[in-house]
Design an enzyme around this catalytic site. Sequence first.
Site, PDB file in Angstrom:
ATOM      1  N   LYS A 264     -38.920  56.721-106.233  1.00  0.00           N
ATOM      2  CA  LYS A 264     -39.843  56.719-107.676  1.00  0.00           C
ATOM      3  C   LYS A 264     -41.711  56.748-105.763  1.00  0.00           C
ATOM      4  O   LYS A 264     -41.452  57.027-105.446  1.00  0.00           O
ATOM      5  CB  LYS A 264     -39.926  54.433-106.344  1.00  0.00           C
ATOM      6  CG  LYS A 264     -38.972  53.952-108.000  1.00  0.00           C
ATOM      7  CD  LYS A 264     -38.722  52.264-107.185  1.00  0.00           C
ATOM      8  CE  LYS A 264     -37.704  51.588-107.874  1.00  0.00           C
ATOM      9  NZ  LYS A 264     -38.407  51.497-109.370  1.00  0.00           N
ATOM     10  N   ARG A 338     -28.195  47.765-112.847  1.00  0.00           N
ATOM     11  CA  ARG A 338     -26.544  47.603-113.290  1.00  0.00           C
ATOM     12  C   ARG A 338     -25.346  48.156-113.120  1.00  0.00           C
ATOM     13  O   ARG A 338     -24.141  47.786-113.296  1.00  0.00           O
ATOM     14  CB  ARG A 338     -27.281  47.986-115.081  1.00  0.00           C
ATOM     15  CG  ARG A 338     -27.000  49.764-115.192  1.00  0.00           C
ATOM     16  CD  ARG A 338     -28.555  50.757-115.973  1.00  0.00           C
ATOM     17  NE  ARG A 338     -29.901  50.032-115.879  1.00  0.00           N
ATOM     18  CZ  ARG A 338     -30.575  50.398-116.753  1.00  0.00           C
ATOM     19  NH1 ARG A 338     -29.845  50.948-117.734  1.00  0.00           N
ATOM     20  NH2 ARG A 338     -32.046  49.750-116.448  1.00  0.00           N
TER      21      ARG A 338
END
Length: 493
Positions: A264, A338
Amino acid sequence: MNFELKTLSLAAAAKLSTDTLIVLISNQFKAGKDPLSVLIDKAIKAKDLTCKAGQSLNVYALSGVSAPKVIILGLGDAQAVDVKAAISSAATALKSANTTKAVILFAETPSAQTLKAAMLALADATYVYSTTKSKPVTRRLAQVHWGVADANIALKHSFSSTVAMVQGIEFAKEWANRPANHATPTMLGKAAQALAKTSGMSCEVLGPKEVAKLGMGSFMSVAKGSAEPLRFIVLKYQGAPKSVAPTVLVGKGITFDTGGISIKPAPEMDEMKFDMGGAASVLGVFKSLSLLKPALNVIGLIPACENMPDGLAVKPGDVVTSMSGQTIEILNTDAEGRLILCDALTYAERFKPKVVIDIATLTGACVIALGALRSGMFATEDSLAEALQHAGQEAMDLCWRLPLDDDYADALKSNFADVANVGGRAGGAITAAKFLHRFAQKYPWAHLDIAGTAWKGGAAKGGTGRPVGLLLQYLLSQQSSPQTKSRSKAGAA
Ligand code: BES
Ligand code: MN
Ligand code: ZN
């Protein structure tokens, strides 16, 4: 903070010794003959005060009133938004150094909902984080007596569940706020074990070896880049007979999300310590359950690890095998939530659950879709969606349903595995939900994307404790559902 519910008139409240007396007046206010009523009546007639939500008047050393400071606070129509506005306008006073005790009196008997809104708003407005400060300044307000003219059964009931809700919310805030080096997967495991010391609760914490044995290849791939060992936390609350199917809550416990190799950008990356907000909310719900002990069975599952870049970290393009046997092509290591949740969803099957709800700070796309007001909600059944939506309204912890059409899953096609872990940017919150949906085929399932609601950024940076309120409200509403009715008939509930 200690809350008590008292039957109290304006006349009786005037005689109480407390630091601050707050009188809440709605549009229905009718003046009596006591000193407070007379003051309010005069102020309204002089147009110095209205009953509008958030309007206030501070009075000091009023004759006939024991409290040195009185705040008259307008409640308007006494709807949840009004109550929130009113309480936050008094927040500065409630946080002041010389207020350790307060009496908050409703001039008109409130609805159970209005009382709940006021209690939640007050707790939120006065919350202070202090764990990692060298000179901890904690919340000064230690005791609040809530006064109502008639403490009826409905109010008492709402009062006690809200006290437990506040404790759960604050437990979730605490863990969410702790920096990643003070809230490692190991520390979360210990916190869960400490919680489980209450009767009716148990906790098991699995480490890397046990998780490998279970075949959780997807979860393990996320933890590979971190020096902190992963934990898989299994919390159990049994308040109903064993034969009653449990509700399973699954919380995303990424204690820090750098993005991994798909790293990020630096700005605001610190906020990725909040990426265990789902896990914190599960812990918070269990905190509330430990206090309320409702006639329900609940399981909490928390896959916890860090998502770090490293020589050993999983790489874009790697294919891993999940516990379900499905293979996953990891196209973006930043879509890690996920990957840890899918194995927990498979693990949940063993409990033959009534419902499974996962809670996750899953996608930036959900923040774009719904902002910070409502959590994204997905559900395989309309009745479940309605129950969650309703619980959110009741607890002032709103959500909004998003779709699960199968065509959205097309974005997740892979040439090298059964499924890819990301689709394109379009509909990102939905494609993430569709990824999870593949692993939640064996039970009614809901998914809450709390990326926009679990914490606030900017000057008020901090965990919100959401969606503990929604989840607890939902669970409590299930107590009187058909599955548990036989218990109440037998007098057990
Ligand atoms: N934890 C983030 C989601 C997130 C981002 C929450 C910003 C709150 C604010 C999650 O692990 C993530 O990085 N998601 C990616 C998914 C993408 C790579 C498909 C995202 O949303 O950018
Ligand atoms: Mn991520
Ligand atoms: Zn994440």
